[in-house]
Design a protein around this motif. Structure first.
Motif, PDB file in Angstrom:
ATOM      1  N   CYS A 296       4.804   3.039   6.224  1.00  0.00           N
ATOM      2  CA  CYS A 296       5.571   2.910   4.842  1.00  0.00           C
ATOM      3  C   CYS A 296       5.011   4.233   4.147  1.00  0.00           C
ATOM      4  O   CYS A 296       5.028   4.169   2.861  1.00  0.00           O
ATOM      5  CB  CYS A 296       4.867   1.465   4.025  1.00  0.00           C
ATOM      6  N   GLY A 297       4.677   5.178   4.728  1.00  0.00           N
ATOM      7  CA  GLY A 297       4.531   6.439   4.279  1.00  0.00           C
ATOM      8  C   GLY A 297       3.138   7.294   3.959  1.00  0.00           C
ATOM      9  O   GLY A 297       2.986   8.109   3.087  1.00  0.00           O
TER      10      GLY A 297
ATOM     11  N   HIS B 250      -7.141   0.818   5.193  1.00  0.00           N
ATOM     12  CA  HIS B 250      -5.984   1.592   5.768  1.00  0.00           C
ATOM     13  C   HIS B 250      -5.320   2.470   4.789  1.00  0.00           C
ATOM     14  O   HIS B 250      -4.387   2.306   4.239  1.00  0.00           O
ATOM     15  CB  HIS B 250      -4.807   0.353   6.121  1.00  0.00           C
TER      16      HIS B 250
ATOM     17  N   ASP C 116      -4.447   7.962   7.570  1.00  0.00           N
ATOM     18  CA  ASP C 116      -4.337   6.294   7.869  1.00  0.00           C
ATOM     19  C   ASP C 116      -5.490   5.505   7.737  1.00  0.00           C
ATOM     20  O   ASP C 116      -5.465   4.339   7.257  1.00  0.00           O
ATOM     21  CB  ASP C 116      -4.142   6.460   9.664  1.00  0.00           C
TER      22      ASP C 116
ATOM     23  N   PHE D 252      -2.014  10.039  14.189  1.00  0.00           N
ATOM     24  CA  PHE D 252      -1.231   9.503  15.440  1.00  0.00           C
ATOM     25  C   PHE D 252       0.037   8.995  14.359  1.00  0.00           C
ATOM     26  O   PHE D 252       0.055   7.742  13.758  1.00  0.00           O
ATOM     27  CB  PHE D 252      -1.753   8.289  15.775  1.00  0.00           C
TER      28      PHE D 252
ATOM     29  N   ASN E  82       3.378  10.592   5.162  1.00  0.00           N
ATOM     30  CA  ASN E  82       4.069  11.616   4.522  1.00  0.00           C
ATOM     31  C   ASN E  82       3.657  11.910   2.911  1.00  0.00           C
ATOM     32  O   ASN E  82       3.713  12.981   2.624  1.00  0.00           O
ATOM     33  CB  ASN E  82       5.416  10.774   4.195  1.00  0.00           C
TER      34      ASN E  82
ATOM     35  N   PRO F 270      10.044   9.545  14.315  1.00  0.00           N
ATOM     36  CA  PRO F 270      11.287   9.503  13.558  1.00  0.00           C
ATOM     37  C   PRO F 270      11.415   9.818  12.109  1.00  0.00           C
ATOM     38  O   PRO F 270      10.553   9.303  11.416  1.00  0.00           O
ATOM     39  CB  PRO F 270      12.038   8.176  13.915  1.00  0.00           C
TER      40      PRO F 270
ATOM     41  N   GLY G 235      11.630   9.904  -3.284  1.00  0.00           N
ATOM     42  CA  GLY G 235      10.295  10.033  -2.382  1.00  0.00           C
ATOM     43  C   GLY G 235      10.004  11.445  -1.958  1.00  0.00           C
ATOM     44  O   GLY G 235      10.434  12.500  -2.588  1.00  0.00           O
TER      45      GLY G 235
HETATM   46  P1  GTP Z   1       1.615   4.603  10.113  1.00  0.00           P
HETATM   47  O1  GTP Z   1       1.022   5.508  11.059  1.00  0.00           O
HETATM   48  O2  GTP Z   1       2.261   3.321  11.038  1.00  0.00           O
HETATM   49  O3  GTP Z   1       0.008   3.806   9.413  1.00  0.00           O
HETATM   50  O4  GTP Z   1       2.645   4.839   8.983  1.00  0.00           O
HETATM   51  P2  GTP Z   1       2.504   5.508   7.668  1.00  0.00           P
HETATM   52  O5  GTP Z   1       2.343   4.616   6.537  1.00  0.00           O
HETATM   53  O6  GTP Z   1       1.630   6.826   7.675  1.00  0.00           O
HETATM   54  O7  GTP Z   1       4.093   6.139   7.580  1.00  0.00           O
HETATM   55  P3  GTP Z   1       4.769   7.584   7.732  1.00  0.00           P
HETATM   56  O8  GTP Z   1       4.347   8.402   6.401  1.00  0.00           O
HETATM   57  O9  GTP Z   1       4.729   7.965   8.818  1.00  0.00           O
HETATM   58  O10 GTP Z   1       6.447   7.058   7.236  1.00  0.00           O
HETATM   59  C1  GTP Z   1       6.879   6.099   7.962  1.00  0.00           C
HETATM   60  C2  GTP Z   1       8.435   6.084   7.634  1.00  0.00           C
HETATM   61  O11 GTP Z   1       8.701   5.931   6.045  1.00  0.00           O
HETATM   62  C3  GTP Z   1       9.067   7.518   8.086  1.00  0.00           C
HETATM   63  O12 GTP Z   1      10.474   6.991   8.491  1.00  0.00           O
HETATM   64  C4  GTP Z   1       9.212   8.360   6.478  1.00  0.00           C
HETATM   65  O13 GTP Z   1      10.512   8.777   6.793  1.00  0.00           O
HETATM   66  C5  GTP Z   1       9.652   7.237   5.650  1.00  0.00           C
HETATM   67  N1  GTP Z   1       9.037   7.307   4.603  1.00  0.00           N
HETATM   68  C6  GTP Z   1       7.882   7.940   4.085  1.00  0.00           C
HETATM   69  N2  GTP Z   1       7.903   8.390   2.856  1.00  0.00           N
HETATM   70  C7  GTP Z   1       8.812   7.845   2.259  1.00  0.00           C
HETATM   71  C8  GTP Z   1       9.320   8.181   0.969  1.00  0.00           C
HETATM   72  O14 GTP Z   1       8.891   8.600  -0.045  1.00  0.00           O
HETATM   73  N3  GTP Z   1      10.656   7.422   0.666  1.00  0.00           N
HETATM   74  C9  GTP Z   1      11.376   6.950   1.573  1.00  0.00           C
HETATM   75  N4  GTP Z   1      12.545   6.697   1.458  1.00  0.00           N
HETATM   76  N5  GTP Z   1      10.965   7.087   2.929  1.00  0.00           N
HETATM   77  C10 GTP Z   1       9.585   7.633   3.125  1.00  0.00           C
END
Ligand code: GTP
Ligand code: SPV
Ligand code: MN
Length: 602
Positions: free
Chosen positions: A252-253, A228, A279, A301, A256, A305, A501
């Protein structure tokens, strides 16, 4: 006309149709004409809402039932003959019972409907890494999403030839009855069955079901890994390129970090970050003794928000065409989409994700029930839309990994970044990960739980064996990547994030990559190597932590601290997890690391 002579495929389709009794069967060929036809059909039926063609060309909004908005971990089963092979943290059902139960539920459920047959490839069709699946489904939404998320069409059937094997996926929407919802995996039969859901990860069977749960099982027997993880590439000012994979739990990011835009002064120096995947990573040992990774998917995917021009410009750009939005809000002024965090101003004329008019005056950031978009609302966007998609995206060999990063949401205890002492210690750090739960799965959010390697919901077999597989893989790689842990989510006593972040995570990435080259020192602590604060570049930082105080080196020192007494408690917690939850099959190497941690924290 059936587009294949592969008897196994034909048998699977026939058996599925016998069970579900659709009125007709349509083979998906991935062509533009067929896709356009299906979109028109879905708009007509109300399954999709067409968005503003000028502002969001070829984009659609889909709303799921309110009981069907996330993965359902307690209804997700690994159905191995022996219960112990599914292990202690997967839900298990006897395969015979699971087949009977789901057959009963799905019988006749496609009467009056069409059954679509989707041939798809995880990975570039025909590459050594790629694996083919056939998903049958009664949902046009699933077809259109799979079209974006995977490589779909006749080329997959051709690659299978007359006799090739594939992963069978059966999906029936049924009545979207949450009480009869089951996501069943039969790793011993290469089969997935999903009934009574029509939401993302539960029904896009190529994603979590195949590319993680089934693939992790295959990887263990075949000597590779399904993780993952995002994959990103960093180009240095001198033109050198390095690749990193990172495992963070859902929401959890990963998306991003994978699409990060470095701070201005890094850009000026010539640094560049490119996204290979956001992912899932399939990882193999290359001939050169390094680990090589591919992203088996073809789209994102992503969590909507919080995504905006500043937080994740590249993700937002990716959603500007050919995208399907799920459970976001509809801005009726211009037929575009909206979600919390997209803009500072709240739009005035909005239909919320449940289809009701939304009252911006009642919006309270802290109360999820007042949100216009569901907290787990998502976009399904083609990877090729992403401005920073890597030229290696379609690489047949994948990319070589210099570092693997683990991370989670930890309000306390875990420092911003630390490095493992060696591979086995890195595996220990991954196995010991905990993170606060998010809206990506049904259930309470913000609850700290163990999520080893971010794979708790996705390992298709016994977690102890999974740890052992990691240790074994370490023995096979001559030049293993270095393993790190990060935590972007430390909070102060008022609940404010202590680290900016997003783009500023580049500063940590730089330190990580310098460590891989032995170009920067570190301090050895009880838990591993931690940066000296001076070694993380804080120049031109533009972040105010609480009460208008600009982020400085003292703040960095605070989040790099390793508090031995907290870590002594953490070690006890890990021991409790090993002994009380995983119980057996944990490799000796990990027990040794736990002993070392306990001793280091005395
Ligand atoms: P999945 O698609 O469910 O596997 O999620 P993911 O791990 O790709 O997470 P994603 O990057 O979509 O981030 C999820 C949430 O974490 C969002 O609301 C982001 O705004 C927040 N987020 C991501 N990176 C950071 C960071 O560096 N700092 C903070 N404070 N929030 C973050
Ligand atoms: C996750 O939950 O980790 C996701 C979304 O990436 S889903 O496809 O629903 O699993
Ligand atoms: Mn995910």
């Amino acid at each position: 006309m059936k587009p294949t002579e592969n008897k196994k495929v034909l048998d699977f389709v026939e058996k599925s149709a016998e069970l579900a009794q659709p009125d007709e069967i349509v083979w998906i060929d991935g062509s533009e004409a067929q896709t356009a036809e299906l979109k028109a059909k879905a708009v007509k039926s109300g399954e999709l809402i067409k968005l503003n063609e000028k502002l969001l060309p070829d984009c659609y909004l889909h709303r799921t039932k309110v009981n069907d908005v996330a993965r359902v971990e307690d209804r997700t089963f690994i159905c191995t003959k022996k219960r112990e092979d599914a292990g202690p943290i997967n839900y298990w059902m006897d395969p015979k019972q699971a087949y009977e139960l789901t057959s009963e539920i799905a019988r006749g459920s496609m009467k009056g409907k069409t059954m679509y047959v989707i041939p798809y490839s995880m990975g570039v069709v025909g590459s050594d890494f790629a694996k083919i699946g056939i998903e049958v489904t009664d949902s046009v939404y699933v077809v259109l999403n799979m079209n974006i998320m995977t490589r779909v069409g006749n080329a997959c059937l051709k690659a299978l030839g007359k006799d090739g094997d594939f992963i069978k996926g059966f999906h029936a929407s049924c009545d979207i009855d949450a009480e009869k919802r089951y996501i069943m995996h039969f790793p011993e039969d290469d089969t997935i069955i999903s009934v009574n859901s029509a939401y993302g990860g539960n029904v896009l069977l190529g994603k979590k079901c195949f590319a993680l749960r089934i693939a992790s099982y295959l990887g263990r027997t075949e000597g590779w890994m399904a993780e993952h993880m995002l994959i990103l590439g960093v180009t240095f000012p001198d033109g050198e390129k390095k690749y990193v994979a990172a495992a963070f739990p859902s929401a959890c990011g990963k998306t991003n970090l994978a699409m990060l835009i470095p701070p201005e002064h890094y850009l000026k120096k010539g640094y560049k970050v490119e996204c290979v995947g956001d992912d899932i990573a399939w990882i193999r040992v290359g001939k050169d003794g390094r680990l090589w990774a591919v992203n088996p998917e073809n789209g994102f995917f992503g969590v909507a928000p919080g995504t905006n021009e500043h937080s994740n410009y590249n993700a937002l750009q990716s959603t500007k065409r050919g995208t399907i939005f799920t459970n976001v809000a509809l801005n009726t002024d211009d037929m575009t989409v909206w979600w919390e965090g997209l803009t500072k101003e709240l739009p005035q004329h909005v239909i919320d994700w449940t289809g009701k008019p939304w009252n911006p005056e009642k919006f309270d950031k802290k109360d999820k029930s007042t949100c216009a978009a569901h907290p787990n609302s998502r976009f399904t966007a083609p990877a090729k839309n992403c401005p920073c998609v890597s030229p290696d995206f379609d690489s047949l060999t994948g990319v070589p990994l210099s570092a693997i990063i683990f991370g989670g949401r930890r309000a306390s205890t875990t420092p911003l970044v630390f490095e493992s002492r060696d591979w086995n210690h890195g595996v220990f750090i991954g196995s010991a990960m905990s993170s606060e739960t998010t809206a990506a799965a049904a259930g309470a959010t913000g609850v700290l739980r163990h999520d080893p390697m971010a794979m708790k919901p996705f390992a298709g077999y016994h977690m102890g064996d999974y740890f052992a597989h990691w240790i074994e893989m370490g023995k096979k790689v001559k030049n293993p990547p270095k393993i790190f842990n990060v935590n972007w989510f430390r909070q102060d006593k008022d609940g404010n994030f202590m680290w900016p972040g997003f783009g500023d995570n580049m500063r940590v990435l730089e330190w990580i990559l310098k460590r891989c080259d032995g170009k920067v020192g570190a301090e050895e602590t009880a838990i591993g190597f931690v940066p000296r604060a001076e070694d993380i570049d804080l120049s031109e930082m533009d972040y105010e932590i609480s009460a208008g105080h600009p982020f400085g080196i003292e703040d960095l020192k605070e989040i790099l601290k390793v508090d031995k007494s907290l870590w002594a408690d953490e070690a006890k917690e890990i021991e409790g997890y090993y002994k009380g939850t995983i119980k057996d099959r944990i490799p000796a190497e990990l027990w040794d690391c736990l002993e070392t941690l306990k001793n280091n924290c005395k």
